[in-house]
Write a protein that holds these residues in place. Structure first.
Motif, PDB file in Angstrom:
ATOM      1  N   UNK A   3       0.814  -1.214   0.000  1.00 35.09           N
ATOM      2  CA  UNK A   3       0.000   0.000   0.000  1.00 35.09           C
ATOM      3  C   UNK A   3       0.847   1.264   0.000  1.00 35.09           C
ATOM      4  N   UNK A   4       1.913   1.267   0.805  1.00 32.89           N
ATOM      5  CA  UNK A   4       2.760   2.464   0.885  1.00 32.89           C
ATOM      6  C   UNK A   4       3.371   2.813  -0.467  1.00 32.89           C
ATOM      7  N   UNK A   5       3.762   1.791  -1.220  1.00 31.11           N
ATOM      8  CA  UNK A   5       4.310   2.033  -2.554  1.00 31.11           C
ATOM      9  C   UNK A   5       3.218   2.517  -3.517  1.00 31.11           C
ATOM     10  N   UNK A   6       1.998   1.996  -3.354  1.00 31.69           N
ATOM     11  CA  UNK A   6       0.927   2.316  -4.288  1.00 31.69           C
ATOM     12  C   UNK A   6       0.372   3.726  -4.088  1.00 31.69           C
ATOM     13  N   UNK A   7       0.433   4.241  -2.866  1.00 33.25           N
ATOM     14  CA  UNK A   7      -0.146   5.554  -2.565  1.00 33.25           C
ATOM     15  C   UNK A   7       0.396   6.642  -3.489  1.00 33.25           C
ATOM     16  N   UNK A   8       1.680   6.577  -3.825  1.00 35.83           N
ATOM     17  CA  UNK A   8       2.272   7.614  -4.676  1.00 35.83           C
ATOM     18  C   UNK A   8       1.638   7.654  -6.064  1.00 35.83           C
ATOM     19  N   UNK A   9       1.012   6.565  -6.466  1.00 44.04           N
ATOM     20  CA  UNK A   9       0.363   6.509  -7.779  1.00 44.04           C
ATOM     21  C   UNK A   9      -1.115   6.912  -7.712  1.00 44.04           C
ATOM     22  N   UNK A  10      -1.516   7.471  -6.570  1.00 43.32           N
ATOM     23  CA  UNK A  10      -2.889   7.941  -6.396  1.00 43.32           C
ATOM     24  C   UNK A  10      -2.947   9.417  -6.011  1.00 43.32           C
ATOM     25  N   UNK A  11      -1.786  10.062  -5.916  1.00 45.26           N
ATOM     26  CA  UNK A  11      -1.727  11.415  -5.377  1.00 45.26           C
ATOM     27  C   UNK A  11      -2.035  12.487  -6.427  1.00 45.26           C
ATOM     28  N   UNK A  12      -2.645  13.557  -5.927  1.00 45.71           N
ATOM     29  CA  UNK A  12      -2.849  14.763  -6.718  1.00 45.71           C
ATOM     30  C   UNK A  12      -1.600  15.635  -6.577  1.00 45.71           C
ATOM     31  N   UNK A  13      -1.206  16.327  -7.635  1.00 51.87           N
ATOM     32  CA  UNK A  13       0.026  17.117  -7.583  1.00 51.87           C
ATOM     33  C   UNK A  13      -0.071  18.282  -8.565  1.00 51.87           C
ATOM     34  N   UNK A  14       1.007  19.017  -8.677  1.00 50.15           N
ATOM     35  CA  UNK A  14       1.025  20.197  -9.545  1.00 50.15           C
ATOM     36  C   UNK A  14       0.657  19.853 -10.986  1.00 50.15           C
ATOM     37  N   UNK A  15       1.208  18.765 -11.511  1.00 50.79           N
ATOM     38  CA  UNK A  15       0.974  18.413 -12.914  1.00 50.79           C
ATOM     39  C   UNK A  15      -0.151  17.396 -13.082  1.00 50.79           C
ATOM     40  N   UNK A  16      -0.386  16.597 -12.072  1.00 53.10           N
ATOM     41  CA  UNK A  16      -1.482  15.623 -12.081  1.00 53.10           C
ATOM     42  C   UNK A  16      -2.576  16.214 -11.178  1.00 53.10           C
ATOM     43  N   UNK A  17      -3.159  17.320 -11.599  1.00 51.79           N
ATOM     44  CA  UNK A  17      -4.038  18.122 -10.737  1.00 51.79           C
ATOM     45  C   UNK A  17      -5.508  17.741 -10.921  1.00 51.79           C
ATOM     46  N   UNK A  18      -5.837  16.527 -10.469  1.00 48.56           N
ATOM     47  CA  UNK A  18      -7.182  16.021 -10.717  1.00 48.56           C
ATOM     48  C   UNK A  18      -8.250  16.661  -9.829  1.00 48.56           C
ATOM     49  N   UNK A  19      -7.845  17.482  -8.854  1.00 50.00           N
ATOM     50  CA  UNK A  19      -8.839  18.172  -8.040  1.00 50.00           C
ATOM     51  C   UNK A  19      -9.364  19.442  -8.727  1.00 50.00           C
ATOM     52  N   UNK A  20      -8.820  19.780  -9.879  1.00 47.38           N
ATOM     53  CA  UNK A  20      -9.251  20.971 -10.619  1.00 47.38           C
ATOM     54  C   UNK A  20     -10.669  20.737 -11.165  1.00 47.38           C
ATOM     55  N   UNK A  21     -11.471  21.783 -11.155  1.00 51.16           N
ATOM     56  CA  UNK A  21     -12.905  21.636 -11.439  1.00 51.16           C
ATOM     57  C   UNK A  21     -13.201  21.075 -12.829  1.00 51.16           C
ATOM     58  N   UNK A  22     -12.403  21.459 -13.827  1.00 49.18           N
ATOM     59  CA  UNK A  22     -12.645  20.952 -15.177  1.00 49.18           C
ATOM     60  C   UNK A  22     -12.442  19.453 -15.274  1.00 49.18           C
ATOM     61  N   UNK A  23     -11.423  18.957 -14.596  1.00 46.22           N
ATOM     62  CA  UNK A  23     -11.162  17.517 -14.588  1.00 46.22           C
ATOM     63  C   UNK A  23     -12.307  16.792 -13.898  1.00 46.22           C
ATOM     64  N   UNK A  24     -12.790  17.351 -12.804  1.00 46.34           N
ATOM     65  CA  UNK A  24     -13.900  16.736 -12.080  1.00 46.34           C
ATOM     66  C   UNK A  24     -15.180  16.723 -12.922  1.00 46.34           C
ATOM     67  N   UNK A  25     -15.432  17.803 -13.647  1.00 41.87           N
ATOM     68  CA  UNK A  25     -16.624  17.840 -14.516  1.00 41.87           C
ATOM     69  C   UNK A  25     -16.537  16.803 -15.626  1.00 41.87           C
ATOM     70  N   UNK A  26     -15.339  16.628 -16.200  1.00 40.29           N
ATOM     71  CA  UNK A  26     -15.175  15.616 -17.242  1.00 40.29           C
ATOM     72  C   UNK A  26     -15.461  14.232 -16.687  1.00 40.29           C
ATOM     73  N   UNK A  27     -14.951  13.948 -15.504  1.00 41.28           N
ATOM     74  CA  UNK A  27     -15.207  12.643 -14.892  1.00 41.28           C
ATOM     75  C   UNK A  27     -16.697  12.395 -14.719  1.00 41.28           C
ATOM     76  N   UNK A  28     -17.410  13.402 -14.255  1.00 39.01           N
ATOM     77  CA  UNK A  28     -18.859  13.255 -14.082  1.00 39.01           C
ATOM     78  C   UNK A  28     -19.537  12.953 -15.419  1.00 39.01           C
ATOM     79  N   UNK A  29     -19.096  13.623 -16.473  1.00 37.56           N
ATOM     80  CA  UNK A  29     -19.728  13.442 -17.788  1.00 37.56           C
ATOM     81  C   UNK A  29     -19.460  12.063 -18.369  1.00 37.56           C
TER      82      UNK A  29
END
Length: 198
Positions: A3-29
């Protein structure tokens, strides 16, 4: 992988910014609720592959790097398109990271450059590589787990599938995408890594 190794592949970051509203709207669609990880990954892959134009193929600006910018402008190099796909997968709680190939730019020798891919961790198969760069004549990347169907195959000894799965974009990739302002300037300065001779 623990699990500790896998967590890094689930994180939000500067370039992998999945918390941004546009990304979230696309996921919903995309209506992914209730789907198994394999089907979610396939839908996300096909959306990025088919709806974001490859910067060089389409001669498009601006140069993008952050996942949210790739989505906003609907263009990006293979690296940037991979950042968006990883963001969509991680936002769906599916571990994903970045991989690279070293390829001949013209297919016949030097110059060589990196090519960006995505590795997604599927419960049924483990790590599986997919290539969202975008298809065209002579390029047919597909999602057909567990069989890989990438955009490019290796044909020269100087080419390589680099084995690492990066949780964040390679620094050389970020440097190029953030230094140059036009698609053609990026093309003329694509990142490369020298292979170590054993």
């Amino acid at each position: 992988m623990d699990y500790k190794m896998m967590v890094q592949y689930l994180e939000c970051s500067k370039y992998i910014d999945f918390n941004e509203s546009g990304v979230q709207r696309l996921l919903e669609s995309l209506e992914l609720s209730g789907l198994e990880d394999e089907h979610i990954a396939k839908k996300c892959f096909e959306w990025v592959r088919d709806n974001v134009r490859h910067s060089s193929d389409y001669e498009m600006n601006p140069v993008t790097c952050k996942a949210s910018d790739v989505l906003r402008y609907r263009t990006g190099y293979c690296f940037a398109k991979s950042h968006l796909l990883v963001a969509l997968l991680r936002a769906s709680k599916i571990p994903a990271g970045l991989c690279y190939q070293r390829l001949s730019l013209k297919g016949d020798g030097a110059p060589f450059c990196l090519h960006g891919l995505v590795a997604v961790y599927l419960k049924k198969y483990g790590w599986y590589r997919i290539d969202p760069r975008g298809n065209k004549i002579g390029i047919d990347a597909q999602f057909n787990a567990p069989i890989e169907q990438l955009a490019f195959t290796l044909s020269l000894k100087e080419e390589a599938d680099l084995p690492e799965i990066w949780p964040e974009p390679h620094p050389l990739v970020v440097q190029v995408l953030e230094t140059y302002n036009t698609y053609d300037a990026v093309y003329d300065n694509l990142p490369d890594i020298e292979l170590i001779s054993l």
